[in-house]
Design a protein around this motif. Structure first.
Motif, mmCIF file in Angstrom:
data_model
loop_
_atom_site.group_PDB
_atom_site.id
_atom_site.type_symbol
_atom_site.label_atom_id
_atom_site.label_comp_id
_atom_site.label_asym_id
_atom_site.label_seq_id
_atom_site.Cartn_x
_atom_site.Cartn_y
_atom_site.Cartn_z
ATOM 1 N N ILE A 7 0.780 -1.166 -0.179
ATOM 2 C CA ILE A 7 -0.010 -0.064 -0.098
ATOM 3 C C ILE A 7 0.923 1.300 0.071
ATOM 4 C CG2 ILE A 7 -1.811 1.294 1.239
ATOM 5 C CD1 ILE A 7 -2.503 -1.643 0.388
ATOM 6 N N ILE A 8 0.957 2.000 -1.126
ATOM 7 C CA ILE A 8 1.638 3.278 -1.034
ATOM 8 C C ILE A 8 0.558 4.341 -0.386
ATOM 9 C CG2 ILE A 8 2.625 4.967 -2.370
ATOM 10 C CD1 ILE A 8 4.063 2.115 -2.706
ATOM 11 N N GLN A 9 -0.497 4.361 -0.763
ATOM 12 C CA GLN A 9 -1.363 5.432 -0.143
ATOM 13 C C GLN A 9 -2.811 4.853 -0.142
ATOM 14 O OE1 GLN A 9 -1.684 8.834 -2.315
ATOM 15 N NE2 GLN A 9 -3.473 9.560 -1.696
ATOM 16 N N TRP A 10 -3.386 5.035 1.128
ATOM 17 C CA TRP A 10 -4.551 4.765 1.496
ATOM 18 C C TRP A 10 -5.792 5.522 1.075
ATOM 19 C CZ3 TRP A 10 -5.778 -0.304 3.343
ATOM 20 C CH2 TRP A 10 -4.926 -0.893 3.998
ATOM 21 N N HIS A 11 -6.944 5.042 0.892
ATOM 22 C CA HIS A 11 -8.046 5.995 0.556
ATOM 23 C C HIS A 11 -8.328 7.034 1.641
ATOM 24 C CE1 HIS A 11 -10.811 3.473 2.431
ATOM 25 N NE2 HIS A 11 -11.356 2.756 1.398
ATOM 26 N N ASN A 12 -9.263 7.838 1.531
ATOM 27 C CA ASN A 12 -9.799 8.588 2.476
ATOM 28 C C ASN A 12 -11.128 9.203 2.188
ATOM 29 O OD1 ASN A 12 -9.479 11.000 0.614
ATOM 30 N ND2 ASN A 12 -7.489 11.169 1.367
ATOM 31 N N GLU A 13 -11.629 9.938 2.841
ATOM 32 C CA GLU A 13 -13.141 10.155 2.710
ATOM 33 C C GLU A 13 -13.105 10.897 1.476
ATOM 34 O OE1 GLU A 13 -11.949 11.622 5.758
ATOM 35 O OE2 GLU A 13 -12.328 9.722 6.727
ATOM 36 N N VAL B 154 -1.471 1.614 -5.052
ATOM 37 C CA VAL B 154 -0.641 0.136 -4.533
ATOM 38 C C VAL B 154 0.598 -0.097 -5.484
ATOM 39 C CG1 VAL B 154 -2.590 -0.790 -3.558
ATOM 40 C CG2 VAL B 154 -2.137 -1.401 -5.745
ATOM 41 N N ARG B 155 1.366 -1.031 -5.200
ATOM 42 C CA ARG B 155 2.148 -1.475 -6.280
ATOM 43 C C ARG B 155 2.738 -3.014 -5.798
ATOM 44 N NH1 ARG B 155 8.340 0.919 -4.424
ATOM 45 N NH2 ARG B 155 8.343 -0.193 -2.709
ATOM 46 N N LYS B 156 3.532 -3.656 -6.736
ATOM 47 C CA LYS B 156 3.574 -5.306 -6.440
ATOM 48 C C LYS B 156 2.171 -5.969 -6.528
ATOM 49 C CE LYS B 156 8.118 -3.984 -4.396
ATOM 50 N NZ LYS B 156 9.044 -4.344 -3.298
ATOM 51 N N ALA B 157 1.297 -5.452 -7.023
ATOM 52 C CA ALA B 157 0.065 -6.204 -6.873
ATOM 53 C C ALA B 157 0.113 -7.693 -7.620
ATOM 54 C CB ALA B 157 -1.117 -5.381 -7.571
ATOM 55 N N MET B 158 -0.135 -8.490 -6.785
ATOM 56 C CA MET B 158 -0.170 -9.832 -7.081
ATOM 57 C C MET B 158 -1.480 -10.773 -6.769
ATOM 58 S SD MET B 158 3.017 -10.411 -8.336
ATOM 59 C CE MET B 158 3.175 -12.178 -8.317
ATOM 60 N N LEU C 209 -0.347 1.428 -9.171
ATOM 61 C CA LEU C 209 -1.608 0.648 -9.613
ATOM 62 C C LEU C 209 -2.498 1.499 -8.665
ATOM 63 C CD1 LEU C 209 -0.909 -2.967 -10.208
ATOM 64 C CD2 LEU C 209 -1.061 -1.286 -12.129
ATOM 65 N N VAL C 210 -3.726 1.270 -9.026
ATOM 66 C CA VAL C 210 -4.928 2.040 -8.189
ATOM 67 C C VAL C 210 -5.964 1.096 -8.262
ATOM 68 C CG1 VAL C 210 -6.769 3.909 -8.240
ATOM 69 C CG2 VAL C 210 -4.273 4.485 -9.329
ATOM 70 N N ILE C 211 -6.347 0.757 -6.971
ATOM 71 C CA ILE C 211 -7.622 0.158 -6.830
ATOM 72 C C ILE C 211 -8.708 0.788 -6.231
ATOM 73 C CG2 ILE C 211 -8.566 -1.956 -5.505
ATOM 74 C CD1 ILE C 211 -5.948 -2.841 -5.151
ATOM 75 N N ASN C 212 -9.988 0.786 -6.825
ATOM 76 C CA ASN C 212 -11.106 1.455 -6.445
ATOM 77 C C ASN C 212 -11.561 1.063 -5.064
ATOM 78 O OD1 ASN C 212 -13.790 2.329 -5.976
ATOM 79 N ND2 ASN C 212 -13.985 2.801 -8.338
ATOM 80 N N GLY C 213 -11.546 1.797 -4.150
ATOM 81 C CA GLY C 213 -12.004 1.239 -2.724
ATOM 82 C C GLY C 213 -13.396 0.835 -2.796
ATOM 83 N N HIS C 214 -14.363 1.149 -3.683
ATOM 84 C CA HIS C 214 -15.552 0.361 -3.763
ATOM 85 C C HIS C 214 -15.557 -0.964 -3.927
ATOM 86 C CE1 HIS C 214 -17.911 4.024 -2.864
ATOM 87 N NE2 HIS C 214 -17.348 4.694 -3.981
#
Length: 166
Positions: free
Chosen positions: A26-32, A39-43, A73-78
Motif C-alpha cells: 500500500i503506497i497510499q490509503w484511500h480517504n473520505e 498500490v504496487r507489486k500487486a499479485m 496501480l490504483v484499486i477502487n475502494g468501492h
C-alpha cells in the motif's frame, strides 16, 4: 522463528467484489475524499487443485504487462470487500513471487529493446541499400554522359557543377 523485515510500505491482502484476492504494498490509503488505493507489486492469489486432489495457491501478476515492481496501480475502494493482514509465510511467498515478476519484467524489457534494436538495424540496412542503389544510378548516368573513364576503372571524374560524392 520467522524474521520480519522492515518495509517501507505495508503489505495487505484484499478480497475484491469479483472474488479476486490481491496481495500488494500500500503506497497510499484511500480517504473520505478519494476512494482509491494506490498500490504496487500487486499479485493476484490464485488457487487450484492438483490431479491428486490437493489444493495449491499461486501468485500471478494482477494486471497483464504491469510487472514492474515500481509501477503504481490504483484499486477502487468501492471494489474492496475485505482487507487482511498476510501471515509471515504468505509475505515470504509474496516476496518470492515479486522477485520472479521483476525478473520477468526485466526479460520482457530486454527482449523488447533487442527487437527494437534489430528493427533499427534493419531500417539502417534498407537505408544503406537505397543509398547504394542511388549511387549506382548516379554512376550509370555519369557513364552515359561520358564523365567516367572508358575502361570502367574505379576512378570517377567529378564535375564541380554537378552532384559530388565524398
Amino acid at each position: 522463528m520467522t524474521k520480519i523485515t522492515e518495509r517501507q510500505y505495508e503489505v495487505r491482502q484484499f478480497k475484491l467484489v469479483n472474488g479476486e484476492e490481491v496481495v500488494c504494498e500500500i503506497i497510499q490509503w484511500h480517504n473520505e475524499e478519494e476512494l482509491e488505493l494506490v498500490v504496487r507489486k500487486a499479485m493476484k492469489l490464485d488457487s487450484g487443485n492438483t490431479e491428486e486432489g490437493s489444493r495449491y495457491y499461486a501468485f500471478r501478476p494482477w494486471m497483464v504487462y504491469q510487472e514492474d515492481p515500481d509501477e503504481l496501480l490504483v484499486i477502487n475502494g468501492h471494489h474492496v470487500i475485505g482487507i487482511g493482514f498476510p501471515t509471515p509465510q504468505l509475505i515470504d511467498q509474496f516476496d518470492e513471487a515479486v522477485d520472479d515478476m521483476a525478473r520477468m519484467c526485466e526479460e520482457r524489457k530486454k527482449e523488447y529493446e533487442e527487437r527494437k534494436g534489430l528493427s533499427s538495424t534493419m531500417d539502417m540496412t534498407k537505408k544503406v541499400i537505397n543509398e547504394a542503389n542511388d549511387l549506382e544510378e548516379y554512376i550509370e548516368k555519369m557513364r552515359q554522359e561520358g564523365q567516367t573513364d572508358s575502361d570502367d576503372s574505379n576512378i570517377l571524374q567529378f564535375d564541380p557543377n554537378k552532384r559530388t560524392l565524398h
